[in-house]
Design a protein around this motif. Structure first.
Motif, PDB file in Angstrom:
ATOM      1  N   GLN A   1       4.487 -12.183  20.898  1.00 39.36           N
ATOM      2  CA  GLN A   1       3.993 -11.007  19.977  1.00 39.36           C
ATOM      3  C   GLN A   1       2.842 -12.129  19.951  1.00 39.36           C
ATOM      4  O   GLN A   1       2.979 -12.492  19.056  1.00 39.36           O
TER       5      GLN A   1
ATOM      6  N   LEU B   1      -6.493  -3.434  15.901  1.00 36.62           N
ATOM      7  CA  LEU B   1      -7.893  -2.866  14.882  1.00 36.62           C
ATOM      8  C   LEU B   1      -8.561  -4.079  14.936  1.00 36.62           C
ATOM      9  O   LEU B   1     -10.140  -4.201  14.229  1.00 36.62           O
ATOM     10  N   ALA B   2      -7.878  -4.712  15.005  1.00 36.22           N
ATOM     11  CA  ALA B   2      -8.481  -6.245  14.370  1.00 36.22           C
ATOM     12  C   ALA B   2      -8.178  -6.376  12.685  1.00 36.22           C
ATOM     13  O   ALA B   2      -9.515  -5.931  12.357  1.00 36.22           O
ATOM     14  N   SER B   3      -7.392  -5.727  12.166  1.00 36.07           N
ATOM     15  CA  SER B   3      -7.022  -4.899  10.713  1.00 36.07           C
ATOM     16  C   SER B   3      -8.019  -3.829  10.268  1.00 36.07           C
ATOM     17  O   SER B   3      -8.264  -3.505   8.905  1.00 36.07           O
ATOM     18  N   GLY B   4      -8.688  -2.993  11.271  1.00 39.20           N
ATOM     19  CA  GLY B   4      -9.681  -1.875  11.295  1.00 39.20           C
ATOM     20  C   GLY B   4     -10.699  -2.080  11.107  1.00 39.20           C
ATOM     21  O   GLY B   4     -11.559  -1.587  11.380  1.00 39.20           O
TER      22      GLY B   4
ATOM     23  N   GLN C   1       0.543  -1.058   0.090  1.00 37.15           N
ATOM     24  CA  GLN C   1       0.187  -0.609   0.390  1.00 37.15           C
ATOM     25  C   GLN C   1       0.934   1.244  -0.029  1.00 37.15           C
ATOM     26  O   GLN C   1       0.304   2.062  -0.349  1.00 37.15           O
TER      27      GLN C   1
ATOM     28  N   GLN D   1      -4.144   8.339   9.769  1.00 36.82           N
ATOM     29  CA  GLN D   1      -4.532   7.162  10.562  1.00 36.82           C
ATOM     30  C   GLN D   1      -3.249   7.321  12.156  1.00 36.82           C
ATOM     31  O   GLN D   1      -3.854   6.910  13.548  1.00 36.82           O
TER      32      GLN D   1
ATOM     33  N   LYS E   1     -15.462   1.740  10.339  1.00 31.86           N
ATOM     34  CA  LYS E   1     -14.967   1.925   8.944  1.00 31.86           C
ATOM     35  C   LYS E   1     -15.546   0.699   8.330  1.00 31.86           C
ATOM     36  O   LYS E   1     -16.504   0.991   7.233  1.00 31.86           O
TER      37      LYS E   1
ATOM     38  N   TRP F   1      -0.268  -7.653  18.271  1.00 33.38           N
ATOM     39  CA  TRP F   1      -0.898  -6.860  17.043  1.00 33.38           C
ATOM     40  C   TRP F   1      -2.077  -6.697  17.151  1.00 33.38           C
ATOM     41  O   TRP F   1      -3.008  -7.407  17.424  1.00 33.38           O
ATOM     42  N   SER F   2      -2.367  -6.318  15.993  1.00 28.46           N
ATOM     43  CA  SER F   2      -3.557  -6.138  15.495  1.00 28.46           C
ATOM     44  C   SER F   2      -4.604  -5.384  16.134  1.00 28.46           C
ATOM     45  O   SER F   2      -5.613  -5.969  17.026  1.00 28.46           O
TER      46      SER F   2
ATOM     47  N   SER G   1      -2.546   2.825   7.015  1.00 30.04           N
ATOM     48  CA  SER G   1      -1.325   2.557   5.335  1.00 30.04           C
ATOM     49  C   SER G   1      -1.557   4.298   4.878  1.00 30.04           C
ATOM     50  O   SER G   1      -1.422   4.718   4.141  1.00 30.04           O
ATOM     51  N   ARG G   2      -2.181   5.120   5.702  1.00 33.28           N
ATOM     52  CA  ARG G   2      -1.791   7.034   5.925  1.00 33.28           C
ATOM     53  C   ARG G   2      -1.175   7.801   7.432  1.00 33.28           C
ATOM     54  O   ARG G   2      -1.486   6.859   8.108  1.00 33.28           O
TER      55      ARG G   2
ATOM     56  N   ASP H   1     -10.604   2.106  -0.494  1.00 29.08           N
ATOM     57  CA  ASP H   1      -9.857   2.080  -0.055  1.00 29.08           C
ATOM     58  C   ASP H   1      -8.923   1.667   1.345  1.00 29.08           C
ATOM     59  O   ASP H   1      -8.619   2.020   2.203  1.00 29.08           O
ATOM     60  N   SER H   2      -9.895   0.715   1.643  1.00 31.56           N
ATOM     61  CA  SER H   2      -9.253  -0.197   2.553  1.00 31.56           C
ATOM     62  C   SER H   2      -8.451  -1.685   2.744  1.00 31.56           C
ATOM     63  O   SER H   2      -8.796  -1.973   1.590  1.00 31.56           O
ATOM     64  N   ARG H   3      -7.871  -1.896   3.503  1.00 38.41           N
ATOM     65  CA  ARG H   3      -7.522  -3.309   3.845  1.00 38.41           C
ATOM     66  C   ARG H   3      -8.400  -4.596   2.910  1.00 38.41           C
ATOM     67  O   ARG H   3      -8.076  -5.531   2.535  1.00 38.41           O
TER      68      ARG H   3
HETATM   69  P1  NDP Z   1      -4.768  -2.602  12.976  1.00 39.71           P
HETATM   70  O1  NDP Z   1      -5.379  -4.095  13.374  1.00 39.71           O
HETATM   71  O2  NDP Z   1      -4.113  -1.644  13.770  1.00 39.71           O
HETATM   72  O3  NDP Z   1      -4.460  -2.742  11.807  1.00 39.71           O
HETATM   73  C1  NDP Z   1      -4.016  -1.670  11.242  1.00 39.71           C
HETATM   74  C2  NDP Z   1      -5.139  -1.206   9.778  1.00 39.71           C
HETATM   75  O4  NDP Z   1      -6.034  -0.746   9.953  1.00 39.71           O
HETATM   76  C3  NDP Z   1      -4.215   0.244   9.078  1.00 39.71           C
HETATM   77  O5  NDP Z   1      -3.507  -0.359   8.392  1.00 39.71           O
HETATM   78  C4  NDP Z   1      -5.428   0.330   8.249  1.00 39.71           C
HETATM   79  O6  NDP Z   1      -5.419  -0.049   7.495  1.00 39.71           O
HETATM   80  C5  NDP Z   1      -6.743   0.993   9.386  1.00 39.71           C
HETATM   81  N1  NDP Z   1      -6.837   1.353  10.126  1.00 39.71           N
HETATM   82  C6  NDP Z   1      -5.740   2.753  11.367  1.00 39.71           C
HETATM   83  N2  NDP Z   1      -5.533   3.046  11.753  1.00 39.71           N
HETATM   84  C7  NDP Z   1      -7.230   3.377  11.760  1.00 39.71           C
HETATM   85  C8  NDP Z   1      -7.960   4.633  12.081  1.00 39.71           C
HETATM   86  N3  NDP Z   1      -7.158   5.238  12.190  1.00 39.71           N
HETATM   87  N4  NDP Z   1      -9.090   4.757  11.115  1.00 39.71           N
HETATM   88  C9  NDP Z   1      -9.359   3.683  10.107  1.00 39.71           C
HETATM   89  N5  NDP Z   1      -8.783   2.203   9.776  1.00 39.71           N
HETATM   90  C10 NDP Z   1      -7.693   2.452  10.037  1.00 39.71           C
HETATM   91  O7  NDP Z   1      -2.520  -3.420  12.252  1.00 39.71           O
HETATM   92  P2  NDP Z   1      -2.352  -4.733  11.627  1.00 39.71           P
HETATM   93  O8  NDP Z   1      -3.004  -6.269  11.740  1.00 39.71           O
HETATM   94  O9  NDP Z   1      -2.009  -3.624  10.469  1.00 39.71           O
HETATM   95  O10 NDP Z   1      -1.375  -5.086  12.655  1.00 39.71           O
HETATM   96  C11 NDP Z   1       0.105  -4.030  13.259  1.00 39.71           C
HETATM   97  C12 NDP Z   1       1.035  -5.003  13.076  1.00 39.71           C
HETATM   98  O11 NDP Z   1       1.227  -6.186  14.170  1.00 39.71           O
HETATM   99  C13 NDP Z   1       1.522  -5.587  11.968  1.00 39.71           C
HETATM  100  O12 NDP Z   1       2.630  -4.125  11.224  1.00 39.71           O
HETATM  101  C14 NDP Z   1       2.522  -6.611  12.430  1.00 39.71           C
HETATM  102  O13 NDP Z   1       4.199  -5.436  12.406  1.00 39.71           O
HETATM  103  C15 NDP Z   1       1.823  -7.775  13.443  1.00 39.71           C
HETATM  104  N6  NDP Z   1       1.413  -8.242  13.311  1.00 39.71           N
HETATM  105  C16 NDP Z   1       2.051  -9.195  13.850  1.00 39.71           C
HETATM  106  C17 NDP Z   1       1.956 -10.559  13.492  1.00 39.71           C
HETATM  107  C18 NDP Z   1       2.389 -11.833  13.766  1.00 39.71           C
HETATM  108  O14 NDP Z   1       2.082 -13.220  13.464  1.00 39.71           O
HETATM  109  N7  NDP Z   1       3.593 -11.883  14.445  1.00 39.71           N
HETATM  110  C19 NDP Z   1       0.244 -10.828  12.570  1.00 39.71           C
HETATM  111  C20 NDP Z   1      -0.464  -9.305  12.552  1.00 39.71           C
HETATM  112  C21 NDP Z   1       0.122  -8.380  12.569  1.00 39.71           C
HETATM  113  P3  NDP Z   1      -6.286   0.280   6.117  1.00 39.71           P
HETATM  114  O15 NDP Z   1      -6.309   1.997   5.903  1.00 39.71           O
HETATM  115  O16 NDP Z   1      -6.232   0.107   4.222  1.00 39.71           O
HETATM  116  O17 NDP Z   1      -7.864  -0.223   6.026  1.00 39.71           O
END
Ligand code: NDP
Length: 327
Positions: free
Chosen positions: A180, A212-215, A27, A292, A220, A209-210, A288-289, A228-230
């Motif tokens: 982790q 926001l459970a991937s957002g 991204q 955020q 949203k 990690w995660s 992703s920006r 424009d989301s994951r």
């Molecule tokens: P989140 O659950 O916080 O998801 C992040 C995503 O949510 C962003 O990339 C963005 O995606 C969206 N987002 C973030 N902030 C906002 C906001 N304020 N409002 C709306 N949307 C938002 O975390 P990740 O799943 O990315 O995990 C974080 C980190 O944890 C990873 O980068 C990695 O380093 C680690 N990780 C480790 C794992 C492991 O197995 N050890 C597995 C997974 C993650 P978008 O804009 O594209 O929608």
């Protein structure tokens, strides 16, 4: 920004950090990654998480180039990487923590990151086929060679971590010091269950990690998957069932009035909730920006406003100490 000790180690990590999974390379390019990292650093973030498998090694390349561009003093930040899945399909090269792979892995990561050492290395998953003793020795050697400073585990069972610690103690080797795990409002059972006693007894650090459970926990996805989301990215269709789960979405919607009361957003509340757990060393956020990053970094301030009564209200919405597995 507050800094928390990484378990019983001497280093401290910013309680909010940044990871590169999904985002870097897929991204954001080097320039955008540098902007995200710079924004986080200005907020006080000192820890940047990566893994060799992210974007097939390209995520490390992007972070390495971004770090070069940013030119920060090496002592002012921490970088991590992780090994398990590998980058090639060879019989000794995937889904393994064997000695050969780990040593080849760290050499490749350092090259891609353009660093002399990384601060933390993780075994990204447990490997049932390699003796834990072999993995412990390899991680110890990597640290002794100065290629990494600390090591840890990711999504290992508490019993596996205890075994690794005991092997290290028996042979006076560098012990794993950090786990982790996933930790967020939808996925809390393991962290608050199996692991809780273990963290206390062993002083193990956690980089969760995660948040926001991937957002999902930003709210949203409540009106569908934004373009424009994951959730709309090619290759991440496996997230759809979770991102459109009506029960989860109803719970997220119920967070909105609480977030408003506290003067924050739902995303900030979800991240702040993770920070309330004293066994969390740092919450690894993703972005992703840049906007955020600015929004998410304010979660630390919001966390100070979360009272025990608010924690209880959140527990009622999500079901205290339960994950979807229990529903
Ligand atoms: P989140 O659950 O916080 O998801 C992040 C995503 O949510 C962003 O990339 C963005 O995606 C969206 N987002 C973030 N902030 C906002 C906001 N304020 N409002 C709306 N949307 C938002 O975390 P990740 O799943 O990315 O995990 C974080 C980190 O944890 C990873 O980068 C990695 O380093 C680690 N990780 C480790 C794992 C492991 O197995 N050890 C597995 C997974 C993650 P978008 O804009 O594209 O929608």
């Amino acid at each position: 920004m507050n800094y928390r000790h990484l378990g019983r180690t001497g280093i401290r990590v910013s309680e909010l950090s940044i990871g590169s999974w999904v985002t870097f390379k897929n991204q954001v390019d080097v320039n955008a990654a540098a902007e995200i990292m710079a924004a986080a650093y200005e907020h006080g973030v000192n820890f940047f998480d990566n893994a060799e498998v992210y974007a097939g090694g390209k995520s490390e390349e992007v972070m390495g180039a971004a770090l070069k561009k940013l030119g920060w003093r090496r002592g002012s930040y921490l970088v991590s990487t992780k090994f398990y899945w590998g980058l090639n399909d060879g019989v000794n090269e995937k889904n393994t923590l064997n000695r050969k792979r780990l040593i080849e892995g760290i050499n490749g990561s350092l090259e891609r990151l353009q660093l002399d050492y990384v601060d933390l290395i993780y075994c990204h998953r447990p490997d049932q086929t390699t003796p834990i003793e072999e993995t412990v020795w390899a991680m110890h050697n990597i640290i002794e060679w100065g290629k990494a400073l600390y090591w840890g585990t990711s999504e290992w069972a508490a019993a596996e971590i205890v075994e690794a610690i005991q092997i290290a103690e028996r042979h006076h080797l560098h012990k794993p010091v950090v786990e982790q795990p996933q930790y967020n409002l939808c996925e809390r059972k393991r962290f608050e269950g199996d692991y809780a006693r273990f963290y206390k007894e062993y002083g193990y650090g956690t980089t969760t990690w995660s948040p926001l459970a991937s957002g999902l926990l930003s709210g949203k996805y409540n009106q569908g998957i934004p373009k424009d989301s994951r959730g709309a990215l090619k290759g991440y269709e496996w997230l759809h069932s979770s991102l459109t789960d009506q029960q989860k979405l109803a719970k997220v919607a119920a967070l909105e009035p609480i977030a408003k009361e506290l003067g924050g957003t739902v995303a900030q509340l979800a991240i702040a909730w993770c920070l309330k757990n004293p066994f969390v060393s740092t919450v690894i956020t993703g972005a992703s920006r840049v906007e955020q990053v600015h929004e998410n970094m304010k979660s630390a301030e919001l966390a100070t406003k979360i009272t025990p009564e608010i924690m209880e209200r959140i527990d009622v919405i999500f079901g205290a100490k339960k994950s979807e597995d229990d529903d």
